[in-house]
Enzyme design. Structure first.
Site, PDB file in Angstrom:
ATOM      1  CB  SER A  43      -0.544  -0.033   0.615  1.00  0.00           C
ATOM      2  OG  SER A  43       0.230  -0.003   2.452  1.00  0.00           O
TER       3      SER A  43
ATOM      4  CG  HIS B  91      -3.817  -2.424  -0.592  1.00  0.00           C
ATOM      5  ND1 HIS B  91      -4.895  -0.833  -0.069  1.00  0.00           N
ATOM      6  CD2 HIS B  91      -3.698  -2.178   0.908  1.00  0.00           C
ATOM      7  CE1 HIS B  91      -5.209   0.153   0.958  1.00  0.00           C
ATOM      8  NE2 HIS B  91      -3.961  -0.649   1.703  1.00  0.00           N
TER       9      HIS B  91
ATOM     10  CE  LYS C 222      -7.023  -1.249   3.468  1.00  0.00           C
ATOM     11  NZ  LYS C 222      -6.828  -2.502   4.397  1.00  0.00           N
TER      12      LYS C 222
HETATM   13  C1  LIG Z   1      -5.686  -2.641   5.425  1.00  0.00           C
HETATM   14  C2  LIG Z   1      -5.262  -4.009   5.615  1.00  0.00           C
HETATM   15  C3  LIG Z   1      -4.696  -5.199   6.523  1.00  0.00           C
HETATM   16  C4  LIG Z   1      -6.074  -4.784   8.107  1.00  0.00           C
HETATM   17  O1  LIG Z   1      -7.717  -4.965   6.909  1.00  0.00           O
HETATM   18  P1  LIG Z   1      -8.862  -4.195   7.572  1.00  0.00           P
HETATM   19  O2  LIG Z   1     -10.288  -5.332   7.626  1.00  0.00           O
HETATM   20  O3  LIG Z   1      -9.227  -3.213   7.891  1.00  0.00           O
HETATM   21  O4  LIG Z   1      -8.292  -5.372   9.477  1.00  0.00           O
HETATM   22  C5  LIG Z   1      -4.236  -5.935   6.007  1.00  0.00           C
HETATM   23  N1  LIG Z   1      -3.370  -5.887   5.499  1.00  0.00           N
HETATM   24  C6  LIG Z   1      -3.163  -5.186   4.548  1.00  0.00           C
HETATM   25  C7  LIG Z   1      -2.051  -5.295   3.675  1.00  0.00           C
HETATM   26  C8  LIG Z   1      -3.809  -4.455   4.934  1.00  0.00           C
HETATM   27  O5  LIG Z   1      -3.553  -3.269   3.665  1.00  0.00           O
END
Ligand SMILES: *Cc1c(COP(=O)(O)O)cnc(C)c1O
Length: 401
Positions: free
Chosen positions: A188, A216, A247
């Site tokens: 990210s 992502h 996301k």
């Molecule tokens: C955002 C993210 C998470 C966490 O996701 P949530 O569902 O908000 O707990 C885990 N791994 C990666 C690579 C992320 O970008």
């Protein structure tokens, strides 16, 4: 001497530490939004800002169709379950969503969690022990690092995205019973896409399993949005996939682990964040299901996201800014200097663009940036306004001519 001395010291110590963070410019304030999430958000003072820093890749978070699907699921299944899954917290909508995610990703089965953080926290310990090896990219997400800490397997770390070092670590782990390579599908901070084609080759050569975290990527990477494995044409080659519903896939919250049915079945029996935490709210399960149906029926949103990404990457470079090269909708605009990144982000905010400066320790020293993220919800007109604001702020701060 008060008997409360240690207790008082505890709170003073916290205040000292917080003050230090503020002095070092490392304190993270929370930005308050008074509207739905979207391409444009409203600040509490009524000002509208074009949002360039949400993980709202497909623009579904605040969209009416998603909201209505959540309301419909709430009406049908209620507000919540007041139960973990295995006691009385599994509804038809949870089973349908697990099936839909597995199908979307091209694997056999799927298990839901309250967050991807929990999915990563609960995936290693039930599956691996001290006889095994976990080989992890150095820049993997915090939740992967924490999940590995909870497991007794031997830990091997390879230099970020470095296939030669991955091979070295695989060789070092050859005497272990099982080996698993673990990587974010897309990273990210830089928008880097893991080299899954090469990772699959190395896994074949050294008899290793592969796990990817698709937070992502799920919903938009690859021709039909299945993820990094589709992007690299290795859809059958990945053993375990974790991801988020928070996301691109709607943006509420919730996570999942997907893969072979015996893996998922084992997690249902033994994964602690699954066994000892509440069921996903029916509104989220229902809306996520609607999102997956929509994405399975049409690639329109991921296609628009890609067009927006290509356009923004090309135009921001044409203005003279330095970006991290690539194709991902994460587009880091490099300022290198931390105070400069903060000033630039603040000026863009004044000009009506919501962005955040990122600097050490979130990114390496000397790599400060404003990380922009594209969304399918951005119109070309909005992106042109963003580009004009970047041009103005960039000239004012002497970053571009
Ligand atoms: C955002 C993210 C998470 C966490 O996701 P949530 O569902 O908000 O707990 C885990 N791994 C990666 C690579 C992320 O970008």
């Amino acid at each position: 001497m008060s008997t409360q001395a240690s207790r008082q010291q505890f709170f003073s110590k916290l205040n000292v530490n917080l003050d230090q963070l503020r002095e070092q410019g490392l304190f993270k304030p929370e930005r308050v939004i008074a509207s739905r999430q979207g391409a444009v958000v409203r600040a509490p003072d009524g000002r509208e800002l074009i949002n360039m820093c949400a993980n709202n890749y497909l623009g579904l978070s605040g969209e009416e169709e998603t909201v209505q699907a959540a309301i419909k699921a709430t009406e049908e299944f209620g507000y919540g379950l007041s139960s973990v899954r295995f006691i009385c917290g599994t509804q038809t909508v949870h089973k349908e969503l697990e099936k839909a995610i597995a199908e979307f990703l091209g694997v056999e089965d799927c298990i839901l969690y309250a967050a991807a953080f929990d999915a990563n926290g609960g995936v290693f310990e039930p599956l691996f022990d001290e006889n095994d090896a976990i080989i992890s990219d150095a820049l993997n997400h915090a939740s992967i690092i924490d999940g590995i800490r909870l497991c007794k397997a031997a830990r091997f770390r390879y230099t970020h995205n470095d296939m030669a070092d991955l091979e070295t670590q695989l060789q070092a782990a050859q005497d272990k019973r099982h080996r698993i390579i673990v990587t974010d599908g897309c990273f990210s901070m830089d928008g880097t896409i893991a080299q899954l084609d090469k990772i699959v080759e190395l896994a074949d050569k050294y008899d290793a399993l592969i796990m990817i975290d698709e937070c992502h990527a799920s919903g938009f990477m690859g021709k039909t949005g299945r993820g990094t494995h589709e992007h690299h044409n290795v859809m059958g080659g990945i053993d375990i996939i974790t991801g988020t519903l928070g996301k691109a896939l709607g943006g509420a919250m919730g996570g999942f682990t997907a893969g072979r049915k015996e893996v998922i079945e084992t997690l249902r029996q033994k994964s602690r964040p699954y066994l000892f935490s509440n069921s996903l709210a029916p509104s989220i399960a229902g809306a996520s299901l609607a999102v997956l149906k929509r994405l399975s029926g049409s690639t329109e949103l991921r296609d628009r996201l890609q067009e927006n990404t290509d356009y923004f990457r090309r135009e921001i470079e044409a203005l003279g800014f330095t970006i991290k090269p690539g194709t991902h909708p994460v587009v880091p605009v490099m300022l290198f200097d931390a105070p400069l990144a903060q000033r630039f982000a603040a000026r863009l905010n004044e000009l009506g663009v919501l962005v955040t400066g990122f600097f050490y320790p979130v990114v390496p020293m000397g790599q400060a940036r404003v990380r922009t993220q594209l969304s399918a919800a951005h119109t070309k007109e909005q992106l042109d306004k963003v580009l004009a604001a970047f041009a103005q702020a960039g000239r004012e701060l002497g970053l571009i001519k």
